[in-house]
Scaffold this active site. Sequence first.
Site, PDB file in Angstrom:
ATOM      1  N   HIS A 255       0.861  -1.192   0.000  1.00  0.00           N
ATOM      2  CA  HIS A 255       0.000   0.000   0.000  1.00  0.00           C
ATOM      3  C   HIS A 255       0.886   1.227   0.000  1.00  0.00           C
ATOM      4  CE1 HIS A 255      -3.177   2.819   1.158  1.00  0.00           C
ATOM      5  NE2 HIS A 255      -4.009   1.895   0.730  1.00  0.00           N
ATOM      6  N   GLU A 310      -7.847  -5.178   0.123  1.00  0.00           N
ATOM      7  CA  GLU A 310      -8.424  -5.864  -1.026  1.00  0.00           C
ATOM      8  C   GLU A 310      -8.342  -7.384  -0.886  1.00  0.00           C
ATOM      9  OE1 GLU A 310     -10.302  -4.086  -2.448  1.00  0.00           O
ATOM     10  OE2 GLU A 310      -9.487  -2.901  -4.087  1.00  0.00           O
TER      11      GLU A 310
HETATM   12  N1  ACO Z   1       3.788  -7.672  -4.685  1.00  0.00           N
HETATM   13  C1  ACO Z   1       5.101  -7.693  -4.971  1.00  0.00           C
HETATM   14  N2  ACO Z   1       5.886  -6.585  -4.916  1.00  0.00           N
HETATM   15  C2  ACO Z   1       5.295  -5.448  -4.559  1.00  0.00           C
HETATM   16  C3  ACO Z   1       3.940  -5.350  -4.247  1.00  0.00           C
HETATM   17  C4  ACO Z   1       3.172  -6.537  -4.317  1.00  0.00           C
HETATM   18  N3  ACO Z   1       1.879  -6.530  -4.032  1.00  0.00           N
HETATM   19  N4  ACO Z   1       3.641  -4.072  -3.930  1.00  0.00           N
HETATM   20  C5  ACO Z   1       4.775  -3.379  -4.053  1.00  0.00           C
HETATM   21  N5  ACO Z   1       5.764  -4.201  -4.426  1.00  0.00           N
HETATM   22  C6  ACO Z   1       7.152  -3.849  -4.646  1.00  0.00           C
HETATM   23  C7  ACO Z   1       7.369  -3.199  -6.002  1.00  0.00           C
HETATM   24  O1  ACO Z   1       7.601  -4.157  -7.011  1.00  0.00           O
HETATM   25  C8  ACO Z   1       8.595  -2.378  -5.721  1.00  0.00           C
HETATM   26  O2  ACO Z   1       9.712  -3.237  -5.650  1.00  0.00           O
HETATM   27  P1  ACO Z   1      11.106  -2.886  -6.322  1.00  0.00           P
HETATM   28  O3  ACO Z   1      11.552  -1.624  -5.655  1.00  0.00           O
HETATM   29  O4  ACO Z   1      11.931  -4.087  -6.049  1.00  0.00           O
HETATM   30  O5  ACO Z   1      10.781  -2.682  -7.782  1.00  0.00           O
HETATM   31  C9  ACO Z   1       8.352  -1.886  -4.311  1.00  0.00           C
HETATM   32  O6  ACO Z   1       7.517  -2.864  -3.692  1.00  0.00           O
HETATM   33  C10 ACO Z   1       7.695  -0.511  -4.211  1.00  0.00           C
HETATM   34  O7  ACO Z   1       6.569  -0.517  -5.046  1.00  0.00           O
HETATM   35  P2  ACO Z   1       5.841   0.812  -5.491  1.00  0.00           P
HETATM   36  O8  ACO Z   1       5.100   0.513  -6.767  1.00  0.00           O
HETATM   37  O9  ACO Z   1       6.783   1.974  -5.508  1.00  0.00           O
HETATM   38  O10 ACO Z   1       4.875   1.037  -4.315  1.00  0.00           O
HETATM   39  P3  ACO Z   1       3.544   1.855  -4.383  1.00  0.00           P
HETATM   40  O11 ACO Z   1       3.460   2.631  -3.150  1.00  0.00           O
HETATM   41  O12 ACO Z   1       3.388   2.631  -5.631  1.00  0.00           O
HETATM   42  O13 ACO Z   1       2.511   0.642  -4.430  1.00  0.00           O
HETATM   43  C11 ACO Z   1       0.492  -0.468  -4.619  1.00  0.00           C
HETATM   44  C12 ACO Z   1       1.285   0.580  -3.834  1.00  0.00           C
HETATM   45  C13 ACO Z   1       0.202   0.050  -6.024  1.00  0.00           C
HETATM   46  C14 ACO Z   1      -0.820  -0.751  -3.920  1.00  0.00           C
HETATM   47  C15 ACO Z   1       1.339  -1.789  -4.713  1.00  0.00           C
HETATM   48  O14 ACO Z   1       1.675  -2.252  -3.439  1.00  0.00           O
HETATM   49  C16 ACO Z   1       0.651  -2.880  -5.517  1.00  0.00           C
HETATM   50  O15 ACO Z   1       0.732  -2.887  -6.738  1.00  0.00           O
HETATM   51  N6  ACO Z   1      -0.043  -3.834  -4.823  1.00  0.00           N
HETATM   52  C17 ACO Z   1      -0.737  -4.894  -5.534  1.00  0.00           C
HETATM   53  C18 ACO Z   1      -2.100  -4.398  -6.037  1.00  0.00           C
HETATM   54  C19 ACO Z   1      -3.087  -4.170  -4.912  1.00  0.00           C
HETATM   55  O16 ACO Z   1      -3.161  -4.947  -3.968  1.00  0.00           O
HETATM   56  N7  ACO Z   1      -3.863  -3.088  -5.051  1.00  0.00           N
HETATM   57  C20 ACO Z   1      -4.861  -2.691  -4.053  1.00  0.00           C
HETATM   58  C21 ACO Z   1      -4.355  -1.569  -3.199  1.00  0.00           C
HETATM   59  S1  ACO Z   1      -5.448  -1.163  -1.877  1.00  0.00           S
HETATM   60  C22 ACO Z   1      -6.571  -0.103  -2.534  1.00  0.00           C
HETATM   61  O17 ACO Z   1      -6.313   0.657  -3.428  1.00  0.00           O
HETATM   62  C23 ACO Z   1      -7.956  -0.067  -2.013  1.00  0.00           C
END
Ligand code: ACO
Length: 369
Positions: A255, A310
């Site tokens: 998140h 989620e």
């Molecule tokens: N699985 C694996 N790796 C992840 C995940 C995940 N769910 N979430 C983040 N990471 C990793 C990224 O790959 C990145 O790694 P890296 O630096 O090695 O490339 C690092 O963590 C940081 O990721 P960001 O994209 O910068 O983090 P951000 O704050 O933008 O992400 C987000 C937040 C979009 C929710 C992300 O965690 C994600 O894509 N989760 C999966 C989708 C999801 O569950 N969405 C629902 C969110 S809750 C809601 O909106 C109601």
Amino acid sequence: MSNTQFSATASGLDNVVAAETPLSHVDGEAGRLIIAGHDVEELASSHDFESAVALLWRTAGLDPAPSEADVRRDLGRARAEAFGLVPALLAATAGLSVTEGLRTGFSLLSDEGTLSPQIRAVGAAPVFVAALCRREEGKEAVAPEAGAGHAADFLRMLRGRPASEAEVTALNAYLVTVTDHGMNASTFTARVIASTRAGMISAIVGALCALKGPLHGGAPGPVLDMLDDIGTRENIDAWLVREIAKGERLMGFGHRVYKVRDPRADVFNKAVMLLTNGNERVRFARDVERAALAALKAAKPNQRLDTNMEYYTAVLLEALGIPRSAVTAVFGMARVAGWSAHVIEQERVGRLIRPQSRYIGTWPDDRAA
Ligand code: ACO
């Protein structure tokens, strides 16, 4: 191809404060969500959807301030009014998903009329979602009952028969919990649109468009796909390691703001345990969650990735018999309460949202040199 480098934090507006609001507050370090002065756990157990909507609209400064009774009465009227639009909705949305159908449905609403646009939008959502889901099963739409509770009426319209009290309680807990959540992407979208004075309905259409992506409200369907794909306990670890190694994101984890467990995940976990008494599917989901947290920690030790809401949204809505194709639309059905409250507030603020960008391209003077 351009070789310009984008800053991750600037591109994502990390830590930028885009509004002041008494509607909700997310403390990502403490794992705490406050909605209109209530901790989310307390709000979910003390309010049903209608009373939470009244609370949000009063907090947003809606004038005259609506009572719970006003909201209950007018939502019933709005559901009945929306049912008149169902033939046009179904005709216009053949081949679209339920969420895309809801997007079209909101577009059919007018900002003008006897009922307020916010009541019309919140009231129409369950009518449209239920009709769109039933169309997928080849069934006729079921008419709303103006005097019924919002959650109960939705489940009845969806199934064609009344839901149990336990199911209505669980759905109310879900709807109340997700009504609002700080400056998330869809709420920000709604506020940007509202700030141009485009009107409530346009802001809500735009907000739903932002919600439907998998990085926001589109994750629960893929969470269920993941559980199905893993299939058995023996397969859990290998599946997770393989997907992470491929660079895939595990849906329902991570998140932007929460660096610890999302408190809403616990509200839903509790609700689904009460509803199902911890059936095999729920126990399996818990086992996958535990393994996923360990796998993420091992693969990305520098990231603070925890369960987001989620994950258990998917498990709870599945237990309620909500079709997989409709989970994002059901999220929208609840979040429209928060979007509309933010629109009311933004319209009171009255100032156009117009940030700046930082130019990282070539300057004409440099090209000439
Ligand atoms: N699985 C694996 N790796 C992840 C995940 C995940 N769910 N979430 C983040 N990471 C990793 C990224 O790959 C990145 O790694 P890296 O630096 O090695 O490339 C690092 O963590 C940081 O990721 P960001 O994209 O910068 O983090 P951000 O704050 O933008 O992400 C987000 C937040 C979009 C929710 C992300 O965690 C994600 O894509 N989760 C999966 C989708 C999801 O569950 N969405 C629902 C969110 S809750 C809601 O909106 C109601």
